[in-house]
Design an enzyme around this catalytic site. Structure first.
Site, PDB file in Angstrom:
ATOM      1  N   ASP A 215       0.813  -1.221   0.000  1.00 50.54           N
ATOM      2  CA  ASP A 215       0.000   0.000   0.000  1.00 50.54           C
ATOM      3  C   ASP A 215       0.845   1.270   0.000  1.00 50.54           C
ATOM      4  O   ASP A 215       2.074   1.209   0.154  1.00 50.54           O
ATOM      5  CB  ASP A 215      -0.966  -0.007   1.205  1.00 50.54           C
TER       6      ASP A 215
ATOM      7  N   ASN B  22      -7.433  -2.064  14.226  1.00 55.64           N
ATOM      8  CA  ASN B  22      -8.833  -2.423  13.944  1.00 55.64           C
ATOM      9  C   ASN B  22      -8.936  -3.682  13.076  1.00 55.64           C
ATOM     10  O   ASN B  22      -9.992  -3.975  12.520  1.00 55.64           O
ATOM     11  CB  ASN B  22      -9.575  -1.247  13.292  1.00 55.64           C
TER      12      ASN B  22
ATOM     13  N   HIS C 103      -7.242  -4.214  10.231  1.00 58.91           N
ATOM     14  CA  HIS C 103      -7.020  -4.047   8.784  1.00 58.91           C
ATOM     15  C   HIS C 103      -5.707  -4.690   8.348  1.00 58.91           C
ATOM     16  O   HIS C 103      -4.766  -4.808   9.130  1.00 58.91           O
ATOM     17  CB  HIS C 103      -7.143  -2.582   8.336  1.00 58.91           C
TER      18      HIS C 103
ATOM     19  N   GLU D 101      -9.718  -1.670   5.139  1.00 58.88           N
ATOM     20  CA  GLU D 101     -10.381  -1.318   6.391  1.00 58.88           C
ATOM     21  C   GLU D 101     -11.572  -2.241   6.656  1.00 58.88           C
ATOM     22  O   GLU D 101     -12.066  -2.904   5.734  1.00 58.88           O
ATOM     23  CB  GLU D 101     -10.858   0.138   6.314  1.00 58.88           C
TER      24      GLU D 101
HETATM   25  C1  GLP Z   1      -0.506   0.667   8.442  1.00 55.09           C
HETATM   26  C2  GLP Z   1      -0.181  -0.188   7.228  1.00 55.09           C
HETATM   27  C3  GLP Z   1      -0.391  -1.655   7.526  1.00 55.09           C
HETATM   28  C4  GLP Z   1       0.312  -2.014   8.829  1.00 55.09           C
HETATM   29  C5  GLP Z   1      -0.284  -1.201   9.954  1.00 55.09           C
HETATM   30  C6  GLP Z   1       0.275  -1.556  11.311  1.00 55.09           C
HETATM   31  O1  GLP Z   1      -1.866   0.892   8.576  1.00 55.09           O
HETATM   32  N1  GLP Z   1      -0.950   0.151   6.091  1.00 55.09           N
HETATM   33  O2  GLP Z   1       0.110  -2.433   6.453  1.00 55.09           O
HETATM   34  O3  GLP Z   1       0.184  -3.382   9.073  1.00 55.09           O
HETATM   35  O4  GLP Z   1      -0.018   0.161   9.660  1.00 55.09           O
HETATM   36  O5  GLP Z   1       1.358  -0.772  11.643  1.00 55.09           O
HETATM   37  P1  GLP Z   1       2.361  -1.075  12.821  1.00 55.09           P
HETATM   38  O6  GLP Z   1       3.186  -2.228  12.360  1.00 55.09           O
HETATM   39  O7  GLP Z   1       3.150   0.172  12.957  1.00 55.09           O
HETATM   40  O8  GLP Z   1       1.543  -1.415  14.003  1.00 55.09           O
END
Ligand code: GLP
Length: 244
Positions: free
Chosen positions: A70, A137, A139, A144
């Protein structure tokens, strides 16, 4: 019971090592492997280990191809918080990968067209291992809660929870956080041969419990891993496993 293979580790470093072991094993067997990559704080330790192994010539990325999950829209590609910048700083700049073989969705410009182009790229390949983190959440990528499991690459309005979670990367200023992103769809994620979901910390414990309870719920996107046809590893630290 889930058919997912669960690996509970003592801490973040061990979680990173166990995930790295799977990638190293793949690259030794298949030097031209296709990797699906994630951003966020979760995979940073994994990338550090892979960099060390590459620098000590244990593995090479010379023929490896990568596709990221993404990217934010509404900020320039070279913004310090773009996923393009993240990937270069945390991984690609430190390994022997050919940057022409690295793919990240384009967040700048016409997001519908960018989504279509990335979908076409993905349809020409098959990801061997897809790395995933999770949003608090549930995702995955930026899919989402409520996202149709059947759609491919698409642009998305981020949920308030995600915007709040990501404010820490934007000087804790909600106004500076991008409100829109482009992401692989769940369909694209499920096309991968093997999926490795990584999670650490108590704020991921509910999502991990939902996955391991074998639920499949459109409002908790990560639970879709229960219907993946290939192999799924869930590699978590003790805190993320604390509700199991
Ligand atoms: C963002 C990314 C996700 C990732 C998430 C969790 O939303 N788009 O791909 O898994 O963050 O982030 P973290 O690893 O910092 O908790």
């Amino acid at each position: 019971m889930s058919k997912i293979e669960l690996i509970i580790t003592n801490n973040y470093d061990e979680m990173s090592q166990r995930a790295a072991d799977k990638i190293i094993e793949l690259l030794l067997k298949k030097p031209n492997a296709v990797l699906g990559l994630a951003t966020g704080s979760t995979p940073i330790g994994l990338y550090k280990i892979l960099i060390e192994k590459n620098n000590s010539k244990k593995i090479s990325f010379k023929d490896v191809i990568t596709y990221n999950l993404d990217e934010y829209c509404d900020i320039p590609k070279n913004h310090e918080q773009s996923y393009f910048t993240y990937m270069n700083h945390n991984f690609f700049d430190h390994i022997d990968i050919n940057k022409n073989n690295t793919h990240i969705p384009l967040g700048e410009g016409d997001s519908k067209l960018n989504a279509e182009n990335y979908e076409n790229e993905l349809n020409k390949t098959k990801i061997d291992i897809q790395i995933l983190g999770i949003g608090s959440n549930g995702h995955i990528g930026f899919n989402e809660p409520g996202t149709d499991f059947g759609i491919g690459v698409h642009d998305v309005e981020l949920h308030n929870k995600t915007i709040n979670d990501n404010a820490r990367f934007f000087e804790n200023d909600i106004k500076k956080v991008p409100k829109k992103a482009i992401t692989m769809g769940i369909k694209n994620i499920l096309d991968a041969e093997t999926i490795i979901l990584m999670a650490n910390g108590t704020n991921k414990a509910d999502a991990i419990k939902n996955v391991m309870d074998n639920k499949v719920d459109i409002n908790i996107p990560v639970t879709v891993l229960n219907i993946h046809k290939g192999k799924v590893y869930v590699i978590v630290d003790k805190k993320a496993a604390s509700k199991l």
